[in-house]
Design a protein around this motif. Sequence first.
Motif, PDB file in Angstrom:
ATOM      1  N   ILE A 180     -29.142  34.734 -45.583  1.00  0.00           N
ATOM      2  CA  ILE A 180     -28.516  35.338 -44.398  1.00  0.00           C
ATOM      3  C   ILE A 180     -27.624  36.509 -44.803  1.00  0.00           C
ATOM      4  O   ILE A 180     -27.676  37.591 -44.193  1.00  0.00           O
ATOM      5  CB  ILE A 180     -27.705  34.277 -43.631  1.00  0.00           C
ATOM      6  CG1 ILE A 180     -28.637  33.263 -42.967  1.00  0.00           C
ATOM      7  CG2 ILE A 180     -26.790  34.936 -42.582  1.00  0.00           C
ATOM      8  CD1 ILE A 180     -27.925  32.053 -42.387  1.00  0.00           C
ATOM      9  N   LEU A 181     -26.792  36.311 -45.824  1.00  0.00           N
ATOM     10  CA  LEU A 181     -25.899  37.384 -46.272  1.00  0.00           C
ATOM     11  C   LEU A 181     -26.689  38.592 -46.765  1.00  0.00           C
ATOM     12  O   LEU A 181     -26.309  39.744 -46.503  1.00  0.00           O
ATOM     13  CB  LEU A 181     -24.963  36.868 -47.364  1.00  0.00           C
ATOM     14  CG  LEU A 181     -23.833  35.959 -46.874  1.00  0.00           C
ATOM     15  CD1 LEU A 181     -23.215  35.191 -48.039  1.00  0.00           C
ATOM     16  CD2 LEU A 181     -22.764  36.758 -46.148  1.00  0.00           C
TER      17      LEU A 181
ATOM     18  N   ILE B  17     -15.661  36.934 -43.488  1.00  0.00           N
ATOM     19  CA  ILE B  17     -16.907  37.171 -44.228  1.00  0.00           C
ATOM     20  C   ILE B  17     -17.204  38.666 -44.249  1.00  0.00           C
ATOM     21  O   ILE B  17     -17.161  39.338 -43.213  1.00  0.00           O
ATOM     22  CB  ILE B  17     -18.087  36.409 -43.590  1.00  0.00           C
ATOM     23  CG1 ILE B  17     -17.894  34.902 -43.796  1.00  0.00           C
ATOM     24  CG2 ILE B  17     -19.420  36.854 -44.179  1.00  0.00           C
ATOM     25  CD1 ILE B  17     -18.936  34.053 -43.117  1.00  0.00           C
ATOM     26  N   ASP B  18     -17.506  39.159 -45.448  1.00  0.00           N
ATOM     27  CA  ASP B  18     -17.889  40.563 -45.619  1.00  0.00           C
ATOM     28  C   ASP B  18     -19.271  40.598 -46.255  1.00  0.00           C
ATOM     29  O   ASP B  18     -19.406  40.402 -47.460  1.00  0.00           O
ATOM     30  CB  ASP B  18     -16.881  41.285 -46.515  1.00  0.00           C
ATOM     31  CG  ASP B  18     -17.292  42.721 -46.803  1.00  0.00           C
ATOM     32  OD1 ASP B  18     -18.211  43.214 -46.120  1.00  0.00           O
ATOM     33  OD2 ASP B  18     -16.701  43.330 -47.706  1.00  0.00           O
TER      34      ASP B  18
ATOM     35  N   GLY C 223     -18.149  33.100 -53.502  1.00  0.00           N
ATOM     36  CA  GLY C 223     -17.261  32.515 -52.505  1.00  0.00           C
ATOM     37  C   GLY C 223     -17.726  32.714 -51.082  1.00  0.00           C
ATOM     38  O   GLY C 223     -17.610  31.807 -50.242  1.00  0.00           O
ATOM     39  N   GLU C 224     -18.281  33.909 -50.765  1.00  0.00           N
ATOM     40  CA  GLU C 224     -18.707  34.152 -49.385  1.00  0.00           C
ATOM     41  C   GLU C 224     -19.907  33.286 -49.009  1.00  0.00           C
ATOM     42  O   GLU C 224     -20.104  32.950 -47.837  1.00  0.00           O
ATOM     43  CB  GLU C 224     -19.021  35.640 -49.143  1.00  0.00           C
ATOM     44  CG  GLU C 224     -20.236  36.171 -49.859  1.00  0.00           C
ATOM     45  CD  GLU C 224     -19.926  36.731 -51.233  1.00  0.00           C
ATOM     46  OE1 GLU C 224     -20.773  37.486 -51.751  1.00  0.00           O
ATOM     47  OE2 GLU C 224     -18.845  36.426 -51.783  1.00  0.00           O
TER      48      GLU C 224
ATOM     49  N   GLY D 226      -8.581  31.771 -52.323  1.00  0.00           N
ATOM     50  CA  GLY D 226      -8.739  33.212 -52.174  1.00  0.00           C
ATOM     51  C   GLY D 226     -10.175  33.639 -52.398  1.00  0.00           C
ATOM     52  O   GLY D 226     -10.702  34.509 -51.689  1.00  0.00           O
ATOM     53  N   ALA D 227     -10.827  33.031 -53.382  1.00  0.00           N
ATOM     54  CA  ALA D 227     -12.228  33.344 -53.648  1.00  0.00           C
ATOM     55  C   ALA D 227     -13.126  32.935 -52.485  1.00  0.00           C
ATOM     56  O   ALA D 227     -14.199  33.508 -52.288  1.00  0.00           O
ATOM     57  CB  ALA D 227     -12.688  32.645 -54.928  1.00  0.00           C
TER      58      ALA D 227
END
Length: 454
Positions: free
Chosen positions: A329-330, A390-391, A300-301, A105-106
């Motif tokens: 990048i995020l 991905i958020d 996690g992302e 979930g993470a």
Amino acid sequence: MTDIRLYNTLTRSKERFTPLDPANVRMYVCGPTVYDFAHIGNARPAIVFDVLFRLLTEVYGGDHVTYVRNVTDVDDKINARAAERGVDIRTITEETLAQYRADMGALGCLQPTVEPRATEHIGEMVAMIDKLIADGHAYVADDHVLFETASMADYGKLSNRALDEMIAGARVEVASYKKAPTDFVLWKPSRDGEPGWPSPGGITVEGRPGWHIECSAMSERYLGETFDIHGGGIDLIFPHHENEIAQSRCAHGGAPMAQVWMHNGFLQIEGEKMSKSLGNFFTVRELLDTDHFGGRKWPGEVLRLAMLMSHYREPIDFAVAKLEEAVSILDRWERAAKSAGASTGAVDQTFLDALADDLSTPLAIARVHELMNNPDTVPAALASLELIGIDPVREAAVDANVEARIEARLACLMNKDFETADKIRDDLAGEGIVLMDYKDPETGARRTKWEMKR
């Protein structure tokens, strides 16, 4: 409708995907053996097939896709861990499954449609084994039941190995009661203290299933004799998936088990095979919660994006530099999203086409970079990223992580593992997240709500 093309290990070619029934697209993926924390290599198939599940749902609709991922909760490793800790087997499996769900979930993985446990499907396994015995594909020897590989003319087709090569180089158990070295166990007797059930084949002592038969029985139970996609890591091609095919086809009059067989590539750590002896063995929980790899915790992302930056069939080198690139990048995407003040729009077709081409996530991510460069197309970029879990604005990822860890804590409390439950609570508190337990006024069940204090 978007055309999906997938690489089929069985035919060694990329093929146009045509589901048996577009109203019920069916996928089975081999899940965890629940005796210990999932390591980062275990996370790769979970992420890869979560993306495929999301893609199938986008194309065919959420009500028309069934994703089954099994849980192996009867196994020698589970027995050994329970004996080592001096607890019952169910305690080990419940704790570990809760940990696995929290960790996946993470990483942004959705729960599968069905998550069957091996111990709840022993009847289906016994019935399949009895059918294989009756049809001359299995035999009883020394209180074991074994599949006779010589009874299947094209055994070895998935892995493309000759019998002598399998004997020489594979994980083949040597035993005096086998007719041939490649024959494999469908059922074995239980020793004292091990879980056991009434045996097939007229065997008078209790026993338990072999590993391979579990997936054949559970996939048939939920997806039918033949289904659309079977997935897993490349290490499962032989013997596990090869043996699944043998059991299922011979139990079903030669009908194929799955139309498409998909396998993700190996994962290395900084260019080397992951190994405890090399000191480079990392669990998902360690990467999320400690600074053992690269001197920091990794959200996690970040772990998810780092995985998806490589094509799923290619080997991946999981390195600090790759994780740092994912962070950069995020951060860039987050700035673009906030600067544009954008809400989520529609999924970009070029992105979707890249994803539909055998899950080409590197090309899909390259398209997101293009979309993020134009404020007008940022909403499409966000919708496209949402499709692969991905958020970049992070809030949703934080929520999913917290909720998954709360679920794990509640499972620990149910199993009276107060030490682990307290640790989860304390870890969350250290992140500024305060938990408040209460009883559901209607059911009396324990519930937890949370609040971010900083």
